[in-house]
Write a protein that holds these residues in place. Structure first.
Motif, PDB file in Angstrom:
ATOM      1  N   GLN A  99      38.855  35.440  39.589  1.00 57.83           N
ATOM      2  CA  GLN A  99      39.878  35.536  38.556  1.00 57.83           C
ATOM      3  C   GLN A  99      39.886  36.929  37.932  1.00 57.83           C
ATOM      4  O   GLN A  99      40.932  37.416  37.530  1.00 57.83           O
ATOM      5  CB  GLN A  99      39.665  34.475  37.490  1.00 57.83           C
ATOM      6  CG  GLN A  99      40.095  33.111  37.944  1.00 57.83           C
ATOM      7  CD  GLN A  99      40.001  32.102  36.821  1.00 57.83           C
ATOM      8  OE1 GLN A  99      39.449  32.391  35.775  1.00 57.83           O
ATOM      9  NE2 GLN A  99      40.504  30.925  37.068  1.00 57.83           N
ATOM     10  N   ASP A 100      38.735  37.567  37.855  1.00 54.85           N
ATOM     11  CA  ASP A 100      38.678  38.910  37.287  1.00 54.85           C
ATOM     12  C   ASP A 100      39.454  39.896  38.152  1.00 54.85           C
ATOM     13  O   ASP A 100      40.108  40.804  37.646  1.00 54.85           O
ATOM     14  CB  ASP A 100      37.226  39.381  37.152  1.00 54.85           C
ATOM     15  CG  ASP A 100      36.508  38.701  35.997  1.00 54.85           C
ATOM     16  OD1 ASP A 100      37.234  38.239  35.075  1.00 54.85           O
ATOM     17  OD2 ASP A 100      35.289  38.629  36.010  1.00 54.85           O
ATOM     18  N   ASP A 101      39.392  39.715  39.484  1.00 57.70           N
ATOM     19  CA  ASP A 101      40.146  40.591  40.389  1.00 57.70           C
ATOM     20  C   ASP A 101      41.650  40.428  40.191  1.00 57.70           C
ATOM     21  O   ASP A 101      42.385  41.409  40.183  1.00 57.70           O
ATOM     22  CB  ASP A 101      39.797  40.291  41.844  1.00 57.70           C
ATOM     23  CG  ASP A 101      38.381  40.733  42.196  1.00 57.70           C
ATOM     24  OD1 ASP A 101      37.839  41.586  41.475  1.00 57.70           O
ATOM     25  OD2 ASP A 101      37.860  40.204  43.186  1.00 57.70           O
ATOM     26  N   ASP A 102      42.089  39.163  40.044  1.00 51.60           N
ATOM     27  CA  ASP A 102      43.528  38.907  39.813  1.00 51.60           C
ATOM     28  C   ASP A 102      43.980  39.530  38.501  1.00 51.60           C
ATOM     29  O   ASP A 102      45.050  40.142  38.413  1.00 51.60           O
ATOM     30  CB  ASP A 102      43.817  37.404  39.780  1.00 51.60           C
ATOM     31  CG  ASP A 102      43.729  36.758  41.149  1.00 51.60           C
ATOM     32  OD1 ASP A 102      43.829  37.492  42.151  1.00 51.60           O
ATOM     33  OD2 ASP A 102      43.583  35.523  41.200  1.00 51.60           O
TER      34      ASP A 102
ATOM     35  N   HIS B  64      50.693  48.743  33.888  1.00 47.50           N
ATOM     36  CA  HIS B  64      50.392  50.048  33.312  1.00 47.50           C
ATOM     37  C   HIS B  64      51.705  50.780  32.979  1.00 47.50           C
ATOM     38  O   HIS B  64      52.580  50.940  33.824  1.00 47.50           O
ATOM     39  CB  HIS B  64      49.544  50.876  34.272  1.00 47.50           C
ATOM     40  CG  HIS B  64      49.184  52.221  33.711  1.00 47.50           C
ATOM     41  ND1 HIS B  64      48.319  52.354  32.654  1.00 47.50           N
ATOM     42  CD2 HIS B  64      49.580  53.471  34.046  1.00 47.50           C
ATOM     43  CE1 HIS B  64      48.201  53.637  32.364  1.00 47.50           C
ATOM     44  NE2 HIS B  64      48.961  54.337  33.212  1.00 47.50           N
TER      45      HIS B  64
ATOM     46  N   SER C 296      42.627  42.058  36.835  1.00 50.15           N
ATOM     47  CA  SER C 296      42.628  43.521  36.903  1.00 50.15           C
ATOM     48  C   SER C 296      43.809  44.042  37.728  1.00 50.15           C
ATOM     49  O   SER C 296      44.401  45.062  37.403  1.00 50.15           O
ATOM     50  CB  SER C 296      41.306  44.044  37.452  1.00 50.15           C
ATOM     51  OG  SER C 296      41.091  43.564  38.753  1.00 50.15           O
ATOM     52  N   LEU C 297      44.178  43.302  38.796  1.00 52.73           N
ATOM     53  CA  LEU C 297      45.376  43.678  39.572  1.00 52.73           C
ATOM     54  C   LEU C 297      46.641  43.559  38.707  1.00 52.73           C
ATOM     55  O   LEU C 297      47.496  44.449  38.715  1.00 52.73           O
ATOM     56  CB  LEU C 297      45.529  42.770  40.797  1.00 52.73           C
ATOM     57  CG  LEU C 297      44.859  43.203  42.067  1.00 52.73           C
ATOM     58  CD1 LEU C 297      44.931  42.096  43.124  1.00 52.73           C
ATOM     59  CD2 LEU C 297      45.504  44.455  42.606  1.00 52.73           C
ATOM     60  N   PHE C 298      46.739  42.467  37.963  1.00 55.95           N
ATOM     61  CA  PHE C 298      47.892  42.238  37.078  1.00 55.95           C
ATOM     62  C   PHE C 298      47.976  43.337  36.029  1.00 55.95           C
ATOM     63  O   PHE C 298      49.044  43.904  35.777  1.00 55.95           O
ATOM     64  CB  PHE C 298      47.791  40.863  36.421  1.00 55.95           C
ATOM     65  CG  PHE C 298      48.916  40.561  35.493  1.00 55.95           C
ATOM     66  CD1 PHE C 298      50.189  40.270  35.971  1.00 55.95           C
ATOM     67  CD2 PHE C 298      48.713  40.548  34.114  1.00 55.95           C
ATOM     68  CE1 PHE C 298      51.227  39.988  35.109  1.00 55.95           C
ATOM     69  CE2 PHE C 298      49.753  40.273  33.244  1.00 55.95           C
ATOM     70  CZ  PHE C 298      51.025  39.993  33.748  1.00 55.95           C
ATOM     71  N   LYS C 299      46.818  43.690  35.427  1.00 52.60           N
ATOM     72  CA  LYS C 299      46.762  44.712  34.395  1.00 52.60           C
ATOM     73  C   LYS C 299      47.168  46.072  34.968  1.00 52.60           C
ATOM     74  O   LYS C 299      47.866  46.853  34.311  1.00 52.60           O
ATOM     75  CB  LYS C 299      45.352  44.756  33.801  1.00 52.60           C
ATOM     76  CG  LYS C 299      45.281  45.389  32.461  1.00 52.60           C
ATOM     77  CD  LYS C 299      43.889  45.179  31.880  1.00 52.60           C
ATOM     78  CE  LYS C 299      43.838  45.769  30.503  1.00 52.60           C
ATOM     79  NZ  LYS C 299      42.544  45.637  29.891  1.00 52.60           N
ATOM     80  N   ALA C 300      46.763  46.340  36.186  1.00 51.98           N
ATOM     81  CA  ALA C 300      47.112  47.605  36.831  1.00 51.98           C
ATOM     82  C   ALA C 300      48.630  47.699  37.064  1.00 51.98           C
ATOM     83  O   ALA C 300      49.224  48.768  36.933  1.00 51.98           O
ATOM     84  CB  ALA C 300      46.357  47.742  38.149  1.00 51.98           C
ATOM     85  N   GLN C 301      49.252  46.569  37.386  1.00 50.88           N
ATOM     86  CA  GLN C 301      50.700  46.554  37.625  1.00 50.88           C
ATOM     87  C   GLN C 301      51.494  46.768  36.329  1.00 50.88           C
ATOM     88  O   GLN C 301      52.602  47.261  36.357  1.00 50.88           O
ATOM     89  CB  GLN C 301      51.123  45.227  38.270  1.00 50.88           C
ATOM     90  CG  GLN C 301      50.649  45.039  39.679  1.00 50.88           C
ATOM     91  CD  GLN C 301      51.220  46.094  40.613  1.00 50.88           C
ATOM     92  OE1 GLN C 301      52.381  46.452  40.545  1.00 50.88           O
ATOM     93  NE2 GLN C 301      50.365  46.623  41.484  1.00 50.88           N
TER      94      GLN C 301
END
Length: 185
Positions: free
Chosen positions: A2-5, A14, A7-12
């Motif tokens: 879930q942390d990977d998902d 930006h 962090s990916l969402f947060k990166a998108q």
């Protein structure tokens, strides 16, 4: 995982800024229901000043002063039109449109055909004239009559008259007869 998902969402996201307004602007002003009701009532109200007779002036067929007129509705027998052209179908009524303006001529023609229809008249003569105009344009009443008769539901056909009845300044008009069904087909 879930942390990977996350962090990916947060990166998108930006550089994305939060929305300040939670309502969309449709660009349309709010409907004034009272005004709309008034407009609807006016649209359905009967206006006696406007007479819709079905005779259009939008596309008038210009004809010359000496041009012979001839028209037959679909299904009208050639033999009947030949008799009409030769003056062999006697006319039972006559209308003279000389000296009238276009509006007066249209109203008079409409009323004349309506009266002829009530009386079950088979053929009438309409004298439209062939006024050669000073401005060089085509004869106005003749051109309008040529157009109007083609639009009238009671007209089966028309043709320019014999010289003794007005020649190219008048037309014989063959009309439908409603009460005597079967005789016009």
């Amino acid at each position: 995982m879930q942390d990977d998902d996350f962090s990916l969402f947060k990166a998108q996201l930006h550089g994305v800024k939060p929305i300040k307004y939670d309502r969309a602007d449709t660009g349309k002003p709010k409907t004034n229901r009272a005004q709309l009701a008034t407009l609807r009532q006016a649209a359905t109200a009967r206006v006696d000043a406007i007479k819709v007779d079905g005779l259009s002036d939008q596309f008038v067929i210009d004809v010359g002063p000496e041009d012979p007129l001839y028209w037959a509705a679909n299904g009208v027998q050639e033999g009947q039109m030949r008799k009409l052209k030769l003056g062999q179908i006697s006319f039972e009524g006559s209308l003279d449109l000389h000296g009238m303006n276009v509006e007066k001529a249209r109203d008079t023609l409409w009323e004349f055909i309506a009266e002829a229809n009530k009386l079950e008249v088979r053929c009438v003569r309409i004298t439209h004239g062939k006024a050669v105009r000073m401005d060089g344009r085509k004869p106005m009443i003749k051109s309008h009559v040529n157009t109007w008769l083609r639009q009238h539901t009671q007209v089966l056909g028309f043709t320019s008259c014999l010289a003794k009845h007005g020649g190219t300044g008048a037309v014989y008009v063959m009309l439908k007869r409603t009460m005597m069904d079967g005789r016009d087909e």
